[in-house]
Design a protein around this motif. Structure first.
Motif, mmCIF file in Angstrom:
data_model
loop_
_atom_site.group_PDB
_atom_site.id
_atom_site.type_symbol
_atom_site.label_atom_id
_atom_site.label_comp_id
_atom_site.label_asym_id
_atom_site.label_seq_id
_atom_site.Cartn_x
_atom_site.Cartn_y
_atom_site.Cartn_z
ATOM 1 N N SER A 115 7.095 1.284 1.146
ATOM 2 C CA SER A 115 7.503 -0.089 0.812
ATOM 3 C C SER A 115 8.069 -0.016 -0.608
ATOM 4 C CB SER A 115 6.324 -1.048 0.896
ATOM 5 O OG SER A 115 5.412 -0.728 -0.125
ATOM 6 N N ASP A 116 8.483 -1.151 -1.173
ATOM 7 C CA ASP A 116 9.088 -1.121 -2.505
ATOM 8 C C ASP A 116 8.140 -0.534 -3.540
ATOM 9 O OD1 ASP A 116 11.303 -2.196 -1.503
ATOM 10 O OD2 ASP A 116 10.958 -4.241 -2.245
ATOM 11 N N CYS A 117 6.866 -0.868 -3.428
ATOM 12 C CA CYS A 117 5.913 -0.502 -4.484
ATOM 13 C C CYS A 117 5.096 0.742 -4.178
ATOM 14 C CB CYS A 117 4.916 -1.623 -4.729
ATOM 15 S SG CYS A 117 5.653 -3.200 -4.876
ATOM 16 N N GLU A 118 4.961 1.108 -2.903
ATOM 17 C CA GLU A 118 4.030 2.202 -2.619
ATOM 18 C C GLU A 118 4.465 3.050 -1.425
ATOM 19 O OE1 GLU A 118 0.932 -0.630 -2.457
ATOM 20 O OE2 GLU A 118 0.907 -0.698 -0.266
ATOM 21 N N VAL A 119 3.853 4.216 -1.370
ATOM 22 C CA VAL A 119 4.010 5.104 -0.216
ATOM 23 C C VAL A 119 2.606 5.331 0.327
ATOM 24 C CG1 VAL A 119 4.637 7.441 0.490
ATOM 25 C CG2 VAL A 119 6.064 6.213 -1.145
ATOM 26 N N VAL A 120 2.429 5.104 1.638
ATOM 27 C CA VAL A 120 1.095 5.250 2.228
ATOM 28 C C VAL A 120 1.145 6.338 3.301
ATOM 29 C CG1 VAL A 120 -0.748 4.074 3.482
ATOM 30 C CG2 VAL A 120 0.561 2.831 1.750
ATOM 31 N N LEU A 121 0.307 7.331 3.119
ATOM 32 C CA LEU A 121 0.254 8.441 4.080
ATOM 33 C C LEU A 121 -0.936 8.232 5.009
ATOM 34 C CD1 LEU A 121 0.880 9.822 1.028
ATOM 35 C CD2 LEU A 121 1.168 11.816 2.460
ATOM 36 N N GLY A 122 -0.731 8.373 6.302
ATOM 37 C CA GLY A 122 -1.858 8.408 7.221
ATOM 38 C C GLY A 122 -2.685 9.652 6.923
ATOM 39 N N ALA A 123 -4.005 9.548 7.115
ATOM 40 C CA ALA A 123 -4.882 10.680 6.775
ATOM 41 C C ALA A 123 -4.553 11.922 7.601
ATOM 42 C CB ALA A 123 -6.335 10.284 6.987
ATOM 43 N N LEU A 124 -3.915 11.725 8.775
ATOM 44 C CA LEU A 124 -3.584 12.877 9.621
ATOM 45 C C LEU A 124 -2.236 13.506 9.268
ATOM 46 C CD1 LEU A 124 -4.777 11.498 13.075
ATOM 47 C CD2 LEU A 124 -5.833 13.355 11.771
ATOM 48 N N THR A 125 -1.621 13.050 8.189
ATOM 49 C CA THR A 125 -0.334 13.643 7.787
ATOM 50 C C THR A 125 -0.533 15.129 7.499
ATOM 51 O OG1 THR A 125 0.306 11.534 6.803
ATOM 52 C CG2 THR A 125 1.557 13.473 6.126
#
Ligand SMILES: Cc1cc2nc3c(=O)[nH]c(=O)nc-3n(C[C@H](O)[C@H](O)[C@H](O)COP(=O)(O)OP(=O)(O)OC[C@H]3O[C@@H](n4cnc5c(N)ncnc54)[C@H](O)[C@@H]3O)c2cc1C
Length: 291
Positions: A68-78
């Protein structure tokens, strides 16, 4: 006698909600099984007798990298391979990108997950120092609800952590920013590939007009947990970047570091290498700033 996979119990939930309901049954000895790259080693050593494995590998809610504009979120299974394929990680979080490339070889990179690396909690693991430098946050979920935890507070001691019974790490959040940053990741091992580190050195410095806005030095393989040097952050932030700061940093490190001795290296070697790397990379930044 060795375990054989045919005698093990493995339950595969349909989705995250079912996984969390199953984990809520604390009479079972649940062990979440993600990529299995750490667990398979422990299985071979008969360390997991009687475990009820919960196969989380297929949980779609824990997969993928969202921006998103402010953050990057990784799924734990990445997996490490997925991190290596991510343009946003490569360009904005290069310490994590480099750590993923230095983890194991292709087979491990295809199967090992970032969540597993965090929970396995080896002080020599490659991604934790990068996550410390980027002030990562972890989303922990259970059948009771969800909570965010600063990654810096997650490891409580050697192989112990803040996960409560019945909780999974579901996501890892990194905050984005457009500021210019210097990022240096250096893994010191006995060889360039497939090595467990003797020293992991991870430095992130954000400078604006020669004033230090953010300073993070995280180290792996030095103590019972990965460590963030809070004292350097406190001494350096809001200061002008100058050669005197490099000397000050060396003196703080010299005073505060007392690394472990173990089968891979001595504390004295670890300390010497860390001081050398600190001087080398801080001078690079100094030159980069045109001073
Ligand atoms: C040959 C080899 C080379 C390796 N090289 C490296 C290396 O260079 N650098 C490095 O850092 N590591 C290395 N490792 C270790 C390992 O591959 C990593 O730690 C990997 O990221 C573990 O992820 P996984 O999904 O396989 O974890 P698993 O083995 O599935 O799980 C590990 C632990 O985490 C728990 N767990 C997993 N996911 C979650 C979750 N979402 N929530 C709660 N608990 C969870 C499991 O219950 C277990 O306790 C290597 C391992 C092998 C076998």
């Amino acid at each position: 006698m060795r375990n054989s996979t045919s005698t093990l119990s493995m339950t595969t939930p349909e989705d995250l909600s079912e996984a969390l309901q199953l984990l809520a049954d604390t009479d079972k000895k649940w062990i979440p099984f993600a990529g299995g790259t750490d667990l398979m080693v422990q299985l071979e050593s008969n360390l997991l007798d009687g475990a009820d494995f919960l196969n989380i590998w297929g949980l779609f809610e824990l997969q993928g990298i969202e921006e998103s504009d402010c953050e990057v979120v990784l799924g734990a299974l990445t997996t490490y391979s997925e991190i290596r394929s991510s343009e946003v990680i490569k360009s904005e979080f290069p310490l994590l990108y480099q750590a993923a490339g230095l983890t194991g070889a292709k087979a491990i990179q295809n199967r090992g997950t970032i969540g597993g690396n965090i929970v396995n909690a080896s002080p020599a693991a490659d991604t934790p120092p990068a996550l410390l430098c980027y002030d990562a946050e972890l989303l922990l979920s259970s059948s009771e609800g969800q909570r965010w935890v600063d990654y810096q507070d997650f490891h409580t001691g050697y192989k112990t952590h803040a996960l409560a019974p019945g909780e999974l790490i579901t996501h890892i959040k990194l905050r984005r920013g457009q500021e210019k940053k210097f990022n240096f990741y250096h893994k010191v091992g006995t060889r360039n590939a497939q090595a467990i580190s003797k020293v992991l050195f991870c430095l992130m410095v954000q400078v604006n007009n020669s004033r230090i806005e953010k300073f993070r030095l995280a180290l792996g393989s030095m103590a019972a947990t990965p460590i963030l040097m809070d004292s350097l952050r406190d001494a350096f932030e809001e200061q002008e970047f100058g050669s005197d700061l490099i000397e000050k940093g060396l003196s703080i490190l010299n005073e505060e570091l007392s690394p472990i001795d173990d089968i891979r290296s001595t504390g004295a070697y670890r300390k010497k290498v860390t001081l050398n790397l600190f001087k080398y990379y801080m001078e690079k930044i100094y030159v980069g700033l045109g001073q």
